[in-house]
Design a protein around this motif. Structure first.
Motif, PDB file in Angstrom:
ATOM      1  N   PHE A 172      -4.864  -3.391   7.189  1.00  0.00           N
ATOM      2  CA  PHE A 172      -5.302  -2.026   7.449  1.00  0.00           C
ATOM      3  C   PHE A 172      -6.798  -1.862   7.175  1.00  0.00           C
ATOM      4  O   PHE A 172      -7.326  -2.394   6.194  1.00  0.00           O
ATOM      5  CB  PHE A 172      -4.504  -1.069   6.558  1.00  0.00           C
ATOM      6  N   VAL A 173      -7.496  -1.107   8.049  1.00  0.00           N
ATOM      7  CA  VAL A 173      -8.926  -0.817   7.898  1.00  0.00           C
ATOM      8  C   VAL A 173      -9.112   0.697   7.799  1.00  0.00           C
ATOM      9  O   VAL A 173      -8.577   1.450   8.614  1.00  0.00           O
ATOM     10  CB  VAL A 173      -9.746  -1.375   9.085  1.00  0.00           C
ATOM     11  N   TRP A 174      -9.887   1.132   6.821  1.00  0.00           N
ATOM     12  CA  TRP A 174     -10.178   2.547   6.541  1.00  0.00           C
ATOM     13  C   TRP A 174     -11.685   2.701   6.631  1.00  0.00           C
ATOM     14  O   TRP A 174     -12.426   2.125   5.853  1.00  0.00           O
ATOM     15  CB  TRP A 174      -9.672   2.840   5.146  1.00  0.00           C
ATOM     16  N   ASP A 175     -12.176   3.489   7.590  1.00  0.00           N
ATOM     17  CA  ASP A 175     -13.606   3.573   7.885  1.00  0.00           C
ATOM     18  C   ASP A 175     -14.064   5.025   7.722  1.00  0.00           C
ATOM     19  O   ASP A 175     -13.696   5.891   8.505  1.00  0.00           O
ATOM     20  CB  ASP A 175     -13.835   3.080   9.314  1.00  0.00           C
ATOM     21  N   ILE A 176     -14.892   5.263   6.693  1.00  0.00           N
ATOM     22  CA  ILE A 176     -15.322   6.619   6.344  1.00  0.00           C
ATOM     23  C   ILE A 176     -16.791   6.830   6.710  1.00  0.00           C
ATOM     24  O   ILE A 176     -17.653   6.014   6.386  1.00  0.00           O
ATOM     25  CB  ILE A 176     -15.095   6.890   4.837  1.00  0.00           C
ATOM     26  N   THR A 177     -17.077   7.957   7.338  1.00  0.00           N
ATOM     27  CA  THR A 177     -18.400   8.330   7.825  1.00  0.00           C
ATOM     28  C   THR A 177     -19.490   8.160   6.772  1.00  0.00           C
ATOM     29  O   THR A 177     -19.331   8.645   5.647  1.00  0.00           O
ATOM     30  CB  THR A 177     -18.373   9.813   8.268  1.00  0.00           C
ATOM     31  N   PRO A 178     -20.602   7.516   7.132  1.00  0.00           N
ATOM     32  CA  PRO A 178     -21.746   7.453   6.214  1.00  0.00           C
ATOM     33  C   PRO A 178     -22.189   8.860   5.811  1.00  0.00           C
ATOM     34  O   PRO A 178     -22.144   9.794   6.610  1.00  0.00           O
ATOM     35  CB  PRO A 178     -22.832   6.753   7.040  1.00  0.00           C
ATOM     36  N   GLY A 179     -22.590   9.001   4.555  1.00  0.00           N
ATOM     37  CA  GLY A 179     -23.016  10.294   4.033  1.00  0.00           C
ATOM     38  C   GLY A 179     -21.895  11.053   3.359  1.00  0.00           C
ATOM     39  O   GLY A 179     -22.121  12.012   2.643  1.00  0.00           O
ATOM     40  N   PHE A 180     -20.661  10.616   3.576  1.00  0.00           N
ATOM     41  CA  PHE A 180     -19.508  11.245   2.949  1.00  0.00           C
ATOM     42  C   PHE A 180     -19.298  10.590   1.581  1.00  0.00           C
ATOM     43  O   PHE A 180     -19.573   9.394   1.431  1.00  0.00           O
ATOM     44  CB  PHE A 180     -18.268  11.030   3.836  1.00  0.00           C
ATOM     45  N   PRO A 181     -18.847  11.322   0.560  1.00  0.00           N
ATOM     46  CA  PRO A 181     -18.587  10.668  -0.729  1.00  0.00           C
ATOM     47  C   PRO A 181     -17.668   9.451  -0.566  1.00  0.00           C
ATOM     48  O   PRO A 181     -16.690   9.503   0.173  1.00  0.00           O
ATOM     49  CB  PRO A 181     -17.908  11.762  -1.549  1.00  0.00           C
ATOM     50  N   ASN A 182     -18.010   8.373  -1.240  1.00  0.00           N
ATOM     51  CA  ASN A 182     -17.248   7.118  -1.205  1.00  0.00           C
ATOM     52  C   ASN A 182     -17.149   6.537   0.211  1.00  0.00           C
ATOM     53  O   ASN A 182     -16.193   5.830   0.530  1.00  0.00           O
ATOM     54  CB  ASN A 182     -15.855   7.275  -1.813  1.00  0.00           C
ATOM     55  N   SER A 183     -18.138   6.818   1.055  1.00  0.00           N
ATOM     56  CA  SER A 183     -18.095   6.312   2.428  1.00  0.00           C
ATOM     57  C   SER A 183     -18.160   4.794   2.451  1.00  0.00           C
ATOM     58  O   SER A 183     -18.586   4.161   1.494  1.00  0.00           O
ATOM     59  CB  SER A 183     -19.249   6.891   3.248  1.00  0.00           C
ATOM     60  N   GLY A 184     -17.696   4.238   3.551  1.00  0.00           N
ATOM     61  CA  GLY A 184     -17.718   2.795   3.727  1.00  0.00           C
ATOM     62  C   GLY A 184     -16.511   2.342   4.510  1.00  0.00           C
ATOM     63  O   GLY A 184     -15.695   3.150   4.974  1.00  0.00           O
ATOM     64  N   VAL A 185     -16.402   1.040   4.650  1.00  0.00           N
ATOM     65  CA  VAL A 185     -15.264   0.433   5.345  1.00  0.00           C
ATOM     66  C   VAL A 185     -14.466  -0.340   4.312  1.00  0.00           C
ATOM     67  O   VAL A 185     -15.001  -1.199   3.602  1.00  0.00           O
ATOM     68  CB  VAL A 185     -15.735  -0.499   6.485  1.00  0.00           C
ATOM     69  N   TYR A 186     -13.195  -0.026   4.226  1.00  0.00           N
ATOM     70  CA  TYR A 186     -12.289  -0.637   3.258  1.00  0.00           C
ATOM     71  C   TYR A 186     -11.256  -1.458   4.012  1.00  0.00           C
ATOM     72  O   TYR A 186     -10.792  -1.050   5.074  1.00  0.00           O
ATOM     73  CB  TYR A 186     -11.599   0.448   2.425  1.00  0.00           C
ATOM     74  N   HIS A 187     -10.876  -2.582   3.433  1.00  0.00           N
ATOM     75  CA  HIS A 187      -9.921  -3.491   4.066  1.00  0.00           C
ATOM     76  C   HIS A 187      -8.690  -3.636   3.186  1.00  0.00           C
ATOM     77  O   HIS A 187      -8.800  -4.069   2.041  1.00  0.00           O
ATOM     78  CB  HIS A 187     -10.563  -4.856   4.323  1.00  0.00           C
ATOM     79  N   GLY A 188      -7.541  -3.253   3.733  1.00  0.00           N
ATOM     80  CA  GLY A 188      -6.279  -3.305   3.006  1.00  0.00           C
ATOM     81  C   GLY A 188      -6.042  -2.023   2.228  1.00  0.00           C
ATOM     82  O   GLY A 188      -6.979  -1.420   1.697  1.00  0.00           O
ATOM     83  N   TRP A 189      -4.786  -1.583   2.197  1.00  0.00           N
ATOM     84  CA  TRP A 189      -4.474  -0.320   1.528  1.00  0.00           C
ATOM     85  C   TRP A 189      -4.780  -0.385   0.041  1.00  0.00           C
ATOM     86  O   TRP A 189      -5.195   0.617  -0.563  1.00  0.00           O
ATOM     87  CB  TRP A 189      -3.034   0.122   1.775  1.00  0.00           C
ATOM     88  N   ASP A 190      -4.601  -1.529  -0.600  1.00  0.00           N
ATOM     89  CA  ASP A 190      -4.912  -1.629  -2.029  1.00  0.00           C
ATOM     90  C   ASP A 190      -6.369  -1.287  -2.289  1.00  0.00           C
ATOM     91  O   ASP A 190      -6.695  -0.591  -3.249  1.00  0.00           O
ATOM     92  CB  ASP A 190      -4.592  -3.022  -2.571  1.00  0.00           C
ATOM     93  N   SER A 191      -7.276  -1.753  -1.423  1.00  0.00           N
ATOM     94  CA  SER A 191      -8.694  -1.433  -1.561  1.00  0.00           C
ATOM     95  C   SER A 191      -8.937   0.060  -1.333  1.00  0.00           C
ATOM     96  O   SER A 191      -9.729   0.681  -2.052  1.00  0.00           O
ATOM     97  CB  SER A 191      -9.541  -2.260  -0.596  1.00  0.00           C
ATOM     98  N   VAL A 192      -8.272   0.651  -0.344  1.00  0.00           N
ATOM     99  CA  VAL A 192      -8.427   2.082  -0.082  1.00  0.00           C
ATOM    100  C   VAL A 192      -7.993   2.881  -1.311  1.00  0.00           C
ATOM    101  O   VAL A 192      -8.712   3.773  -1.784  1.00  0.00           O
ATOM    102  CB  VAL A 192      -7.616   2.519   1.156  1.00  0.00           C
TER     103      VAL A 192
END
Length: 130
Positions: free
Chosen positions: A31-51
């Protein structure tokens, strides 16, 4: 008209409020979780455990409460689900903000494999200024 299987799966994630037993069941291992730059905790996370650990597990700076409120769901036949809604946030100083978002989910083989967010990070940054 009933929800497509992909839409029903994504709707279940929101309705559960990201309950661990639901996310464990529906999120793919890659799973990949991709959060808009400028948003708190933004970034790209890999795997639900990381999210869970690196996005949800880190406090959002100066945020007292935060939640996603989905308003509209749309799905295509290729396993994509679009969710329009808003986040409701309250800062530790009592400022409230409603931040519009669109989430673009991808479902493959009955599992959620990706969520890409686009959100109005300016609104939350202004609220955080106090």
């Amino acid at each position: 008209m009933s929800d497509s299987p992909s839409l029903a799966l994504v709707r279940r994630v929101y309705e559960s409020r990201m309950a661990p037993e639901v996310t464990a069941e529906v999120m793919a291992p890659d799973f990949v979780w991709d959060i808009t730059p400028g948003f708190p905790n933004s970034g790209v996370y890999h795997g639900w455990d990381s999210v869970a650990k690196d996005f949800f597990g880190k406090p959002m700076p100066n945020i007292e409460s935060f939640g996603a409120v989905p308003q509209e769901f749309y799905a295509d036949e290729a396993g994509h689900v679009f969710v329009y809604g808003h986040y409701h946030a309250e800062t530790i100083t009592g400022h409230k903000a409603d931040i519009r978002f669109i989430h673009f989910w991808t479902v493959r083989d009955g599992k959620v494999v990706e969520m890409r967010q686009a959100a109005d990070s300016h609104v939350i940054q202004e609220a955080l200024k106090g």
